[in-house]
Motif scaffolding. Structure first.
Motif, mmCIF file in Angstrom:
data_model
loop_
_atom_site.group_PDB
_atom_site.id
_atom_site.type_symbol
_atom_site.label_atom_id
_atom_site.label_comp_id
_atom_site.label_asym_id
_atom_site.label_seq_id
_atom_site.Cartn_x
_atom_site.Cartn_y
_atom_site.Cartn_z
ATOM 1 N N THR A 261 -8.193 6.047 3.179
ATOM 2 C CA THR A 261 -7.432 5.533 2.781
ATOM 3 C C THR A 261 -9.350 4.855 1.911
ATOM 4 O O THR A 261 -9.624 4.947 2.229
ATOM 5 C CB THR A 261 -6.584 4.216 4.062
ATOM 6 N N ASN B 135 -8.264 9.120 7.851
ATOM 7 C CA ASN B 135 -7.473 8.687 9.164
ATOM 8 C C ASN B 135 -6.821 9.887 9.275
ATOM 9 O O ASN B 135 -6.232 9.580 10.549
ATOM 10 C CB ASN B 135 -6.913 7.889 8.408
ATOM 11 N N GLY C 228 -6.574 0.827 0.874
ATOM 12 C CA GLY C 228 -5.135 0.447 1.677
ATOM 13 C C GLY C 228 -4.819 1.941 2.138
ATOM 14 O O GLY C 228 -3.514 2.206 2.239
ATOM 15 N N ASN C 229 -4.987 2.305 0.135
ATOM 16 C CA ASN C 229 -3.725 3.511 0.043
ATOM 17 C C ASN C 229 -4.023 5.021 0.931
ATOM 18 O O ASN C 229 -5.080 5.232 0.659
ATOM 19 C CB ASN C 229 -3.817 3.473 -1.594
ATOM 20 N N GLU C 230 -3.218 5.704 1.271
ATOM 21 C CA GLU C 230 -3.466 6.730 1.913
ATOM 22 C C GLU C 230 -3.514 8.338 0.278
ATOM 23 O O GLU C 230 -3.348 9.026 -0.296
ATOM 24 C CB GLU C 230 -2.525 7.394 2.607
ATOM 25 N N ASP D 102 1.765 4.503 1.748
ATOM 26 C CA ASP D 102 0.913 5.255 3.164
ATOM 27 C C ASP D 102 1.978 6.388 3.301
ATOM 28 O O ASP D 102 3.154 6.279 3.440
ATOM 29 C CB ASP D 102 1.123 4.333 4.039
ATOM 30 N N THR E 18 0.750 -1.033 -0.324
ATOM 31 C CA THR E 18 -0.515 -0.290 0.348
ATOM 32 C C THR E 18 0.920 1.126 0.090
ATOM 33 O O THR E 18 1.869 0.934 0.703
ATOM 34 C CB THR E 18 -1.116 -0.422 1.132
#
Length: 121
Positions: free
Chosen positions: A104, A89, A108-110, A59, A57
């Motif tokens: 995210t 988040n 799950g990528n920010e 982040d 991912t």
């Protein structure tokens, strides 16, 4: 047309291409072109790019670049992110020149979304 020495394209990891395509299409209106089972390109995002199948991912707290989107209505964008399965988040916060939040995506990528401070404020 690509410009000399300008950012032209960005690629991000994605565990589930179908989930991310549905999310970004619903929330931000992006369009997608599939290039086989492990890659899709996105358009109508301000900068073209793509998602490649991977377990990793992106982040920012782990040293990845943070992709920041712009919104004319930050609260509506936050609500749409939540409604379509994104996880907030960092709630909306102010910074010099604007406000933003971080989320995210389903893989799950920010990401972050920002909005300029209104002139009346």
């Amino acid at each position: 047309m690509p410009q000399h020495h300008q950012i032209n394209y960005v690629e991000l990891p994605c565990r589930d291409l179908a989930a991310n395509k549905a999310f970004f299409s619903a929330v931000f209106g992006w369009q997608f072109i599939d290039y086989g089972p492990d890659y899709c390109a996105f358009a109508d995002a301000g900068l073209d790019g793509g998602f490649y199948r991977a377990e990793q991912t992106s982040d920012a707290s782990q040293g990845a670049a943070l992709v920041v989107l712009y919104s004319h209505d930050l609260e509506a964008s936050l609500q749409a992110v939540q409604q379509h399965g994104g996880q907030i988040n960092k709630a909306i916060f102010s910074f010099p020149g604007g406000r933003r939040f971080h989320f995210t995506d389903p893989c799950g990528n920010e990401w972050a979304v920002w909005s300029a401070v209104a002139e009346a404020e």
